[in-house]
Scaffold this motif. Structure first.
Motif, PDB file in Angstrom:
ATOM      1  N   ALA A 218       0.854  -1.193   0.000  1.00 17.15           N
ATOM      2  CA  ALA A 218       0.000   0.000   0.000  1.00 17.15           C
ATOM      3  C   ALA A 218       0.886   1.239   0.000  1.00 17.15           C
ATOM      4  O   ALA A 218       1.732   1.402   0.886  1.00 17.15           O
ATOM      5  CB  ALA A 218      -0.919  -0.005   1.216  1.00 17.15           C
ATOM      6  N   ILE A 219       0.684   2.125  -0.993  1.00 12.98           N
ATOM      7  CA  ILE A 219       1.564   3.296  -1.181  1.00 12.98           C
ATOM      8  C   ILE A 219       0.722   4.566  -1.207  1.00 12.98           C
ATOM      9  O   ILE A 219      -0.282   4.638  -1.918  1.00 12.98           O
ATOM     10  CB  ILE A 219       2.353   3.180  -2.504  1.00 12.98           C
ATOM     11  N   ASP A 220       1.140   5.553  -0.433  1.00 13.05           N
ATOM     12  CA  ASP A 220       0.554   6.896  -0.460  1.00 13.05           C
ATOM     13  C   ASP A 220       1.716   7.858  -0.626  1.00 13.05           C
ATOM     14  O   ASP A 220       2.410   8.186   0.333  1.00 13.05           O
ATOM     15  CB  ASP A 220      -0.211   7.166   0.838  1.00 13.05           C
ATOM     16  N   ASP A 221       1.946   8.284  -1.861  1.00  7.07           N
ATOM     17  CA  ASP A 221       3.166   9.043  -2.139  1.00  7.07           C
ATOM     18  C   ASP A 221       2.985   9.893  -3.397  1.00  7.07           C
ATOM     19  O   ASP A 221       2.429   9.430  -4.400  1.00  7.07           O
ATOM     20  CB  ASP A 221       4.335   8.076  -2.330  1.00  7.07           C
ATOM     21  N   VAL A 222       3.445  11.140  -3.343  1.00  5.63           N
ATOM     22  CA  VAL A 222       3.478  12.052  -4.493  1.00  5.63           C
ATOM     23  C   VAL A 222       2.127  12.107  -5.206  1.00  5.63           C
ATOM     24  O   VAL A 222       2.036  11.954  -6.424  1.00  5.63           O
ATOM     25  CB  VAL A 222       4.605  11.668  -5.485  1.00  5.63           C
ATOM     26  N   GLY A 223       1.067  12.286  -4.432  1.00  6.07           N
ATOM     27  CA  GLY A 223      -0.245  12.506  -5.022  1.00  6.07           C
ATOM     28  C   GLY A 223      -0.929  11.290  -5.584  1.00  6.07           C
ATOM     29  O   GLY A 223      -1.904  11.418  -6.330  1.00  6.07           O
ATOM     30  N   GLU A 224      -0.459  10.097  -5.240  1.00  3.64           N
ATOM     31  CA  GLU A 224      -1.080   8.871  -5.727  1.00  3.64           C
ATOM     32  C   GLU A 224      -1.225   7.862  -4.599  1.00  3.64           C
ATOM     33  O   GLU A 224      -0.357   7.743  -3.725  1.00  3.64           O
ATOM     34  CB  GLU A 224      -0.257   8.232  -6.845  1.00  3.64           C
ATOM     35  N   LEU A 225      -2.333   7.130  -4.645  1.00  5.15           N
ATOM     36  CA  LEU A 225      -2.503   5.946  -3.816  1.00  5.15           C
ATOM     37  C   LEU A 225      -2.360   4.743  -4.729  1.00  5.15           C
ATOM     38  O   LEU A 225      -3.073   4.630  -5.732  1.00  5.15           O
ATOM     39  CB  LEU A 225      -3.879   5.921  -3.153  1.00  5.15           C
ATOM     40  N   VAL A 226      -1.454   3.859  -4.391  1.00  6.69           N
ATOM     41  CA  VAL A 226      -1.193   2.674  -5.212  1.00  6.69           C
ATOM     42  C   VAL A 226      -1.331   1.439  -4.334  1.00  6.69           C
ATOM     43  O   VAL A 226      -0.707   1.354  -3.270  1.00  6.69           O
ATOM     44  CB  VAL A 226       0.216   2.712  -5.841  1.00  6.69           C
TER      45      VAL A 226
END
Length: 244
Positions: A218-226
């Motif tokens: 789960a990634i929350d980084d540089v304006g994106e959730l991935v």
């Protein structure tokens, strides 16, 4: 799996994470049908309404039976490696017929054409659950990017990138479980002049829920959730929501 208390603002996640109605029940993310007994301790749970909780069950039965059919090349439940999935198929002749009707032979191999809507329903549910539980982010809108397919279909370079831990550039939601999972690592870089120097980076690594059954990132980084998911080390998925 390791569990962390959510220290983000409690007002961020309220009501059913899927539809926003009153959350009268809890939903496991990942669903236990994707795992084997004994189930891992501290499985993530998110709040959801009874309607949403029930609405996913048939799609999840189809999903797990489809994957087992693909992995063993047959819809015969006696050939399934997972007893829990074998029981589902034995108890539902209509489901077996439904999956069998989508099977064809290509060069002597069984190939199944999945019902894309059912598969995407399950994977999007899982991605939304991970976003809420790990990132303290609600993702009820349609994603900006959705992909799923056999992990073996990826080229070696794309698979390496997909499987790699994420090097975090910016913090996500302060206090979220993902925020607490970030680890500092020292890496050695070489300049154009050939000089070596060490820098500290934040690493966001995969969460292995159960070996060979389920893992996610789960990634929350540089304006994106991935959200990246791998089921039974066979089916891979990536879902992206861009934040405004």
């Amino acid at each position: 799996m390791d569990q962390y208390r959510d220290l983000a603002d409690y007002r961020l996640i309220r009501g059913c994470i899927y539809c926003g109605a009153r959350a009268g029940t809890r939903d496991h993310v990942p669903s236990r049908c994707l795992l084997d007994r004994p189930f891992p301790l501290n499985l993530p749970v998110v709040g959801c309404c009874e309607s949403c909780n029930q609405s996913f069950s048939k799609d999840e039965e189809y999903f797990v039976c489809l994957i087992e059919s693909v992995l063993c090349g047959s819809t015969d439940p006696t050939k399934f490696r997972r007893d829990s999935v074998s029981r589902i198929m034995k108890n539902s002749p209509a489901l077996r017929l439904r999956i069998e009707s989508a099977r064809t032979e290509i060069d002597g191999n069984s190939v199944f054409m999945p019902e894309a809507k059912c598969v995407s329903n399950v994977l999007l549910k899982l991605a939304r659950g991970h976003a809420a539980f790990e990132l303290s982010q609600l993702c009820r809108d349609e994603p900006d990017h959705f992909w799923c397919g056999p992990i073996a279909s990826l080229s070696s370079k794309i698979r390496e990138d997909f499987d790699s831990a994420h090097v975090q550039q910016l913090f996500g939601e302060i206090g979220s479980r993902n925020y607490q999972r970030l680890q500092v690592a020292q890496v050695t870089l070489q300049s154009e002049a050939g000089e070596l120097h060490q820098v500290a980076v934040l690493i966001n690594d995969w969460i292995n829920v159960q070996d060979d059954r389920y893992r996610y990132l789960a990634i929350d980084d540089v304006g994106e959730l991935v959200i990246r998911i791998v089921v039974s080390e066979y089916l891979a998925c990536e879902v992206v929501w861009r934040l405004e």
